[in-house]
Design a protein around this motif. Structure first.
Motif, PDB file in Angstrom:
ATOM      1  N   ASP A 173     -23.409  45.522 -18.102  1.00  0.00           N
ATOM      2  CA  ASP A 173     -22.236  44.950 -17.440  1.00  0.00           C
ATOM      3  C   ASP A 173     -21.622  43.786 -18.208  1.00  0.00           C
ATOM      4  O   ASP A 173     -20.706  43.134 -17.723  1.00  0.00           O
ATOM      5  CB  ASP A 173     -22.586  44.511 -16.013  1.00  0.00           C
ATOM      6  CG  ASP A 173     -23.712  43.484 -15.979  1.00  0.00           C
ATOM      7  OD1 ASP A 173     -23.992  42.871 -17.026  1.00  0.00           O
ATOM      8  OD2 ASP A 173     -24.307  43.307 -14.909  1.00  0.00           O
ATOM      9  N   VAL A 201     -20.304  50.765 -15.908  1.00  0.00           N
ATOM     10  CA  VAL A 201     -19.653  51.334 -14.733  1.00  0.00           C
ATOM     11  C   VAL A 201     -18.507  50.407 -14.354  1.00  0.00           C
ATOM     12  O   VAL A 201     -18.719  49.282 -13.890  1.00  0.00           O
ATOM     13  CB  VAL A 201     -20.643  51.500 -13.561  1.00  0.00           C
ATOM     14  CG1 VAL A 201     -19.919  52.100 -12.360  1.00  0.00           C
ATOM     15  CG2 VAL A 201     -21.819  52.378 -13.968  1.00  0.00           C
ATOM     16  N   VAL A 235     -21.632  52.593  -8.550  1.00  0.00           N
ATOM     17  CA  VAL A 235     -22.666  52.412  -9.574  1.00  0.00           C
ATOM     18  C   VAL A 235     -23.762  53.461  -9.481  1.00  0.00           C
ATOM     19  O   VAL A 235     -24.057  54.164 -10.460  1.00  0.00           O
ATOM     20  CB  VAL A 235     -23.282  51.000  -9.476  1.00  0.00           C
ATOM     21  CG1 VAL A 235     -24.458  50.866 -10.433  1.00  0.00           C
ATOM     22  CG2 VAL A 235     -22.235  49.952  -9.785  1.00  0.00           C
ATOM     23  N   ARG A 260     -23.527  44.306  -8.394  1.00  0.00           N
ATOM     24  CA  ARG A 260     -23.590  45.724  -8.032  1.00  0.00           C
ATOM     25  C   ARG A 260     -24.801  46.398  -8.668  1.00  0.00           C
ATOM     26  O   ARG A 260     -25.408  47.292  -8.084  1.00  0.00           O
ATOM     27  CB  ARG A 260     -22.311  46.439  -8.479  1.00  0.00           C
ATOM     28  CG  ARG A 260     -21.085  46.081  -7.685  1.00  0.00           C
ATOM     29  CD  ARG A 260     -19.957  47.034  -7.986  1.00  0.00           C
ATOM     30  NE  ARG A 260     -19.641  47.034  -9.425  1.00  0.00           N
ATOM     31  CZ  ARG A 260     -18.926  47.987 -10.019  1.00  0.00           C
ATOM     32  NH1 ARG A 260     -18.474  49.009  -9.334  1.00  0.00           N
ATOM     33  NH2 ARG A 260     -18.651  47.910 -11.301  1.00  0.00           N
ATOM     34  N   ILE A 261     -25.140  45.962  -9.883  1.00  0.00           N
ATOM     35  CA  ILE A 261     -26.318  46.530 -10.533  1.00  0.00           C
ATOM     36  C   ILE A 261     -27.583  45.895  -9.975  1.00  0.00           C
ATOM     37  O   ILE A 261     -28.587  46.564  -9.740  1.00  0.00           O
ATOM     38  CB  ILE A 261     -26.235  46.343 -12.060  1.00  0.00           C
ATOM     39  CG1 ILE A 261     -25.118  47.243 -12.617  1.00  0.00           C
ATOM     40  CG2 ILE A 261     -27.554  46.663 -12.731  1.00  0.00           C
ATOM     41  CD1 ILE A 261     -24.917  47.130 -14.101  1.00  0.00           C
TER      42      ILE A 261
END
Length: 285
Positions: A173, A201, A235, A260-261
């Motif tokens: 990211d 992503v 994701v 998000r990860i």
């Protein structure tokens, strides 16, 4: 600091995979391998209420019996752990590891691993342990605490047959943690000969293209075969599709990157993807 591979085993069906991946990692890193089994001394049953109409002598007799039972239970647990450690040691030797060591500790798993982490280069643990049947929706409280509190790379191993990784995927990211992860991956001999896939992503922007190009150059300059992609979407679903399309056999992630990860690892029901994906996950710190 010995920079060893530390493998935590228990009586769960994940421990065979832990042994095999730990042996692979120790050989690839040219590092010593140490197996640890932790006996949790917390009582499994609470002491019954022996007050009321029971006489003092009766109470003392029952307390003595309870003490004897706990002592026998502890002895059985120690012997079971000793046998598991010996079996793990023999399995690692058969896999080519020279002189693996074992240790048995009393206490809690998380506290023990944190105590030992100064000597650890890589921690290998099963995705779920002896209490796996109690976990639903998350990787489990013990494992979540390990991810939060350890400051060493952690390899989460699934249940199933060992396969040496040939195609690994890093969820990237562009964060400081993720860039450090790419640099760690580039320097590590762990994936020599494997294809490294870097996946962002998000939107196909100039910033993301620049971040991806940096990651690929870093890996290629270190001698790794590297491929990259920018994919839009949610994701978990996006990474799952990419994994299937490219025969990915190990996922690499930073423990604390973009939220998000990060939520794939801690505090979200999307951890079901990691738990059920049947592939190992390397968490870089």
């Amino acid at each position: 600091m010995t920079d060893q591979v530390l493998a935590a085993i228990d009586s769960s069906p994940f421990s065979e995979g832990v042994c095999d991946y730990a042996a692979w990692a120790a050989e690839a890193l040219n590092a010593p391998l140490d197996f640890v089994h932790v006996i949790d001394n917390h009582p499994q049953t609470s002491e019954p209420d022996l007050t009321g109409n029971l006489g003092l002598g009766t109470r003392e007799h029952l307390l003595e019996r309870l003490s004897d039972i706990e002592e026998k239970r502890a002895k059985v647990a120690r012997e079971q752990g000793r046998l598991m450690l010996e079996a793990a040691r023999e399995r690692a030797i058969n896999a080519g590891v020279t002189a693996p060591t074992t240790r048995q500790r009393n206490g809690t798993l998380v506290d023990t691993l944190v105590e030992l982490e100064d000597d650890v280069r890589l921690l290998v643990v099963g995705k779920r342990g002896e209490t796996a049947h109690q976990a639903s929706g998350h990787l489990g409280s013990n494992l979540e605490r390990v991810v939060r509190e350890m400051h060493r790379p952690i390899l989460l191993v699934p249940r199933g047959e060992f396969n040496a990784p040939e195609n690994v995927m890093m969820a990237f990211d562009g964060s400081k943690t993720a860039r450090k992860g790419v640099e760690m991956l580039a320097k590590s001999p762990l994936f020599n000969g494997a294809a490294c896939h870097v996946v962002i992503v998000g939107a196909d922007t100039a910033e993301n293209r620049s971040q991806l190009e940096w990651a690929l150059i870093t890996l290629r300059d270190a001698g790794h075969e590297a491929e990259g992609a920018i994919r839009a979407g949610e994701v978990e679903a996006t990474l799952r599709v990419y994994k299937q399309e490219n025969a990915i056999d190990m996922l690499i992630m930073g423990a604390y990157g973009h939220s998000r990860i990060r939520h794939l690892l801690v505090g979200s029901t999307t951890t079901a993807m990691l738990r059920n994906a049947h592939l190992p996950v390397l968490i870089l710190r």
